[in-house]
Design an enzyme around this catalytic site. Structure first.
Site, PDB file in Angstrom:
ATOM      1  CG  ASN A   9      -1.756   1.224   1.349  1.00  0.00           C
ATOM      2  OD1 ASN A   9      -1.833   2.014   0.405  1.00  0.00           O
ATOM      3  ND2 ASN A   9      -2.397   1.411   2.493  1.00  0.00           N
ATOM      4  CE  LYS A  11      -0.305   3.465   4.545  1.00  0.00           C
ATOM      5  NZ  LYS A  11      -0.382   3.651   5.979  1.00  0.00           N
ATOM      6  CG  HIS A  92      -6.202   2.088   4.940  1.00  0.00           C
ATOM      7  ND1 HIS A  92      -5.801   3.099   5.779  1.00  0.00           N
ATOM      8  CD2 HIS A  92      -5.160   1.238   4.842  1.00  0.00           C
ATOM      9  CE1 HIS A  92      -4.552   2.858   6.171  1.00  0.00           C
ATOM     10  NE2 HIS A  92      -4.129   1.736   5.609  1.00  0.00           N
ATOM     11  CD  GLU A  94      -3.300   5.791   6.318  1.00  0.00           C
ATOM     12  OE1 GLU A  94      -3.211   5.793   5.070  1.00  0.00           O
ATOM     13  OE2 GLU A  94      -2.431   5.293   7.059  1.00  0.00           O
ATOM     14  CD  GLU A 164      -3.833  -2.086   7.346  1.00  0.00           C
ATOM     15  OE1 GLU A 164      -2.702  -2.273   6.904  1.00  0.00           O
ATOM     16  OE2 GLU A 164      -4.524  -1.101   7.026  1.00  0.00           O
ATOM     17  N   GLY A 170       2.070   2.661  10.687  1.00  0.00           N
ATOM     18  CA  GLY A 170       3.062   3.715  10.494  1.00  0.00           C
ATOM     19  C   GLY A 170       3.717   4.192  11.778  1.00  0.00           C
ATOM     20  CB  SER A 209       4.685  -1.159  12.294  1.00  0.00           C
ATOM     21  OG  SER A 209       4.275   0.198  12.388  1.00  0.00           O
TER      22      SER A 209
HETATM   23  P1  PGA Z   1       2.521   0.516   7.628  1.00  0.00           P
HETATM   24  O1  PGA Z   1       1.102   0.738   6.894  1.00  0.00           O
HETATM   25  O2  PGA Z   1       3.065  -0.801   7.145  1.00  0.00           O
HETATM   26  O3  PGA Z   1       3.368   1.670   7.191  1.00  0.00           O
HETATM   27  O4  PGA Z   1       2.246   0.512   9.098  1.00  0.00           O
HETATM   28  C1  PGA Z   1       0.195  -0.309   6.710  1.00  0.00           C
HETATM   29  C2  PGA Z   1      -1.095   0.178   6.077  1.00  0.00           C
HETATM   30  O5  PGA Z   1      -1.585   1.266   6.445  1.00  0.00           O
HETATM   31  O6  PGA Z   1      -1.669  -0.482   5.215  1.00  0.00           O
END
Ligand code: PGA
Length: 247
Positions: A9, A11, A92, A94, A164, A170, A209
């Site tokens: 992903n 983003k 997601h 976000e 998640e 992140g 992460s």
């Molecule tokens: P990350 O993001 O691996 O940077 O924690 C995962 C995601 O949001 O899909």
């Protein structure tokens, strides 16, 4: 046997030139990894070129449930299909948080994918507050009840779930394997209760992460069928390295 999936992903990261360089590096490095299905969720405007390369399956980070119409700035499933994208991320955190996507809207997206035979990864996961209050399982159940558990089981081959936890995305603060095992087993139980045997074929990914340092122990968890990878997917070499972490 459930599919092992490693999904990148990106983003809102990487320039067009970076994306091309990523692809070249990925192409030269992923030989012989046939047991893992790689997917790339890239910025929408790169999808056509990335899909044309036929190096891995590409998908969108967002979609609108309508087929067409007056929705400035949005893209539809037929438009994604027409440029070679084959799946999409739905739910997601976000999108839920920054773009105020509600459970009802996410259900519309899920239904649109099903009606149009388009694969999707449905994301769920709790905030730190919810985890600390001990209500994370109920919260996740609510997210699945709102948008997934109503489906006819004929559509399950289109569905992948990603757990998640928001506090792990992140932050470098990965959930530990006890926490991951608990939630993944719970999601599996909900799917099997609702859909019977077919529920046991749905892949459940972990995201938050994941790095080459922790992927091996995460992917070894019984109900973890792969990962949704943000930061560690921005470098093709690191992303491929994660695929070597499946036992
Ligand atoms: P990350 O993001 O691996 O940077 O924690 C995962 C995601 O949001 O899909």
């Amino acid at each position: 046997m459930r599919k092992k999936i490693l999904a990148a992903n990106w983003k809102m990261n990487l320039s067009y030139a970076d994306a091309q360089a990523w692809l070249t590096e990925f192409k030269s490095g992923n030989g012989g990894m046939h047991e893992v299905e790689f997917r790339l969720y890239a910025p929408t405007l790169y999808l056509h070129d990335l899909a044309k390369s036929e190096v891995l399956s590409v998908g969108a980070q967002n979609v609108h449930p309508s087929v067409s119409g007056a929705f400035t700035g949005e893209v539809s499933i037929p438009q994604l299909t027409s440029v070679g994208a084959s799946s999409v991320l739905i739910g997601h955190s976000e999108r839920r948080l920054y773009f105020h996507e509600t459970n009802a809207f996410l259900k519309d997206k899920v239904n649109a994918c099903c009606q149009q035979d388009f694969s999707f990864i449905f994301c769920c996961g709790e905030s730190l507050e919810t985890r600390q209050s001990g209500e994370h399982l109920d919260f996740i159940k609510g997210q699945l009840e709102a948008a997934i558990l109503h489906l006819d089981k004929a559509y399950l081959p289109l569905l992948t779930i990603a757990y998640e936890p928001i506090w792990a995305i992140g932050t470098g603060q990965t959930a530990d394997t006890t926490q991951i095992n608990e939630v993944h087993a719970y999601i599996r139980q909900l799917l099997e209760k609702q859909f019977g045997e077919e529920g046991s074929h749905v892949s459940i990914l972990y995201g938050g992460s994941v790095t080459a340092l922790n992927a091996q122990s995460i992917f070894a968890c019984q109900d973890v069928d792969g990962g949704l990878i943000g930061g560690a997917s921005l470098n093709a070499h690191t992303f491929i390295e994660l695929a070597h972490c499946f036992k």
